[in-house]
Scaffold this motif. Structure first.
Motif, short mmCIF file in Angstrom:
data_model
loop_
_atom_site.label_atom_id
_atom_site.label_comp_id
_atom_site.label_asym_id
_atom_site.label_seq_id
_atom_site.Cartn_x
_atom_site.Cartn_y
_atom_site.Cartn_z
N MET A 1 1.02 27.58 -23.92
CA MET A 1 1.79 26.73 -22.96
C MET A 1 1.19 26.80 -21.61
O MET A 1 0.50 27.88 -21.32
N HIS A 2 1.12 25.64 -21.10
CA HIS A 2 0.87 25.59 -19.42
C HIS A 2 1.42 26.61 -18.67
O HIS A 2 2.81 26.50 -18.76
N PRO A 3 0.71 27.14 -18.03
CA PRO A 3 1.04 28.37 -17.13
C PRO A 3 2.41 28.00 -15.99
O PRO A 3 3.29 28.61 -15.76
N ASP A 4 2.29 26.68 -15.80
CA ASP A 4 3.47 26.01 -14.98
C ASP A 4 4.84 26.12 -15.40
O ASP A 4 5.76 25.74 -15.03
N LYS A 5 4.69 26.17 -17.04
CA LYS A 5 6.04 25.76 -17.63
C LYS A 5 6.49 27.05 -18.40
O LYS A 5 7.36 27.02 -18.98
N VAL A 6 5.66 28.19 -18.38
CA VAL A 6 6.13 29.54 -18.71
C VAL A 6 7.27 29.96 -18.03
O VAL A 6 7.55 29.86 -16.62
N ASP A 7 8.35 30.49 -18.93
CA ASP A 7 9.59 31.20 -18.21
C ASP A 7 9.34 32.54 -18.92
O ASP A 7 9.75 32.63 -20.05
N ARG A 8 9.52 33.44 -17.96
CA ARG A 8 9.26 34.99 -18.06
C ARG A 8 10.49 35.38 -18.93
O ARG A 8 10.45 36.32 -19.67
N ASN A 9 11.56 34.64 -18.70
CA ASN A 9 13.04 35.00 -19.46
C ASN A 9 13.17 34.48 -20.76
O ASN A 9 13.99 34.75 -21.51
N ARG A 10 12.18 33.62 -21.34
CA ARG A 10 12.12 33.03 -22.58
C ARG A 10 11.01 33.19 -23.41
O ARG A 10 10.22 32.22 -23.86
N LEU A 11 10.49 34.36 -23.49
CA LEU A 11 9.36 34.87 -24.13
C LEU A 11 9.58 35.30 -25.69
O LEU A 11 9.93 36.36 -25.81
N ARG A 12 9.70 34.36 -26.50
CA ARG A 12 10.11 34.66 -27.76
C ARG A 12 8.80 34.38 -28.69
O ARG A 12 8.58 35.27 -29.69
N ALA A 13 8.16 33.48 -28.53
CA ALA A 13 6.91 33.37 -29.43
C ALA A 13 5.87 33.49 -28.67
O ALA A 13 5.69 33.35 -27.43
N LEU A 14 4.57 33.66 -29.44
CA LEU A 14 3.30 33.75 -28.61
C LEU A 14 2.95 32.53 -28.12
O LEU A 14 2.24 32.67 -26.84
N THR A 15 3.38 31.37 -28.48
CA THR A 15 3.03 30.07 -27.85
C THR A 15 3.74 29.86 -26.61
O THR A 15 3.70 29.05 -25.77
N ASP A 16 4.92 30.89 -26.24
CA ASP A 16 5.51 30.83 -25.04
C ASP A 16 4.80 31.56 -23.67
O ASP A 16 5.28 31.34 -22.58
N PHE A 73 -0.33 38.88 -17.11
CA PHE A 73 1.12 38.17 -17.03
C PHE A 73 2.21 39.10 -17.91
O PHE A 73 3.15 39.45 -17.07
N MET A 74 1.84 39.53 -18.84
CA MET A 74 2.51 40.55 -19.45
C MET A 74 2.82 41.83 -18.78
O MET A 74 3.83 42.90 -18.95
N ASN A 75 1.79 42.19 -17.84
CA ASN A 75 1.94 43.34 -16.92
C ASN A 75 2.42 43.12 -15.43
O ASN A 75 2.43 43.72 -14.65
N GLY A 76 2.96 41.96 -15.61
CA GLY A 76 4.05 41.76 -14.38
C GLY A 76 3.53 40.59 -13.19
O GLY A 76 4.13 40.20 -12.36
N GLU A 77 2.25 40.26 -13.47
CA GLU A 77 1.46 39.37 -12.75
C GLU A 77 2.14 37.96 -13.07
O GLU A 77 2.59 37.59 -14.03
N PRO A 78 1.94 36.91 -11.98
CA PRO A 78 2.56 35.60 -12.22
C PRO A 78 1.39 34.83 -13.36
O PRO A 78 0.33 35.26 -13.44
N ALA A 79 2.00 33.85 -14.05
CA ALA A 79 1.36 33.05 -14.91
C ALA A 79 0.28 32.34 -14.12
O ALA A 79 0.56 31.78 -12.96
N LYS A 80 -0.88 32.16 -14.47
CA LYS A 80 -2.07 31.40 -13.94
C LYS A 80 -2.91 30.74 -15.10
O LYS A 80 -3.10 31.44 -16.30
N PRO A 81 -3.67 29.69 -14.76
CA PRO A 81 -4.59 29.18 -15.66
C PRO A 81 -5.50 30.25 -16.03
O PRO A 81 -6.05 30.85 -15.25
N TRP A 82 -5.94 30.21 -17.23
CA TRP A 82 -7.16 30.84 -17.94
C TRP A 82 -8.39 31.16 -16.94
O TRP A 82 -8.94 32.15 -16.74
N TRP A 83 -8.67 29.94 -16.59
CA TRP A 83 -10.06 29.79 -15.64
C TRP A 83 -9.90 30.49 -14.41
O TRP A 83 -10.99 30.69 -13.70
N GLU A 84 -8.74 30.95 -14.03
CA GLU A 84 -8.71 31.68 -12.72
C GLU A 84 -9.12 33.14 -13.00
O GLU A 84 -9.34 33.76 -12.04
N PHE A 85 -9.39 33.63 -14.19
CA PHE A 85 -10.04 34.99 -14.46
C PHE A 85 -11.27 34.84 -14.82
O PHE A 85 -12.03 35.79 -14.75
#
Length: 99
Positions: A1-16, A73-85
């Motif tokens: 999923m695009h980082p801008d669309k991620v909702d930390r409160n709706r993480l059900r599937a890996l594609t979230d 992200f799962m350790n609490g950081e904001p969602a970011k595009p992969w290329w920022e890493f």
């Protein structure tokens, strides 16, 4: 999923997760990860090495960037595009920076 669309409160599937689509979710399942919560505390470098070992293929190093993005992200950081890493990966592994 695009980082801008991620909702930390709706993480059900890996594609979230940020930066994870069908192929990335399949890679995670190969690693035995079936829920986003299982990424907490995971090491992206170890995940990458295990994936390469399981598939018998040396994957593109940007896969490490994706793994870095989802574990951060799962350790609490904001969602970011992969290329920022990418720069962080290259600094941590300078001998492979040309990859």
């Amino acid at each position: 999923m695009h980082p801008d669309k991620v909702d930390r409160n709706r993480l059900r599937a890996l594609t979230d997760l940020p930066n994870i689509g069908k192929a990335g979710a399949a890679d995670l399942r190969l690693l035995g990860i079936t829920t986003p919560a299982q990424l907490v505390g995971q090491c992206p470098w170890q995940m990458y090495e295990k994936l390469c070992q399981l598939t018998g293929v040396r994957h593109d190093p940007c896969v490490i960037d994706v793994f870095m993005s989802i574990t951060a992200f799962m350790n609490g950081e904001p969602a970011k595009p992969w290329w920022e890493f990418t720069d962080a990966r290259k600094l941590a592994q300078p001998e492979k920076a040309a990859s």
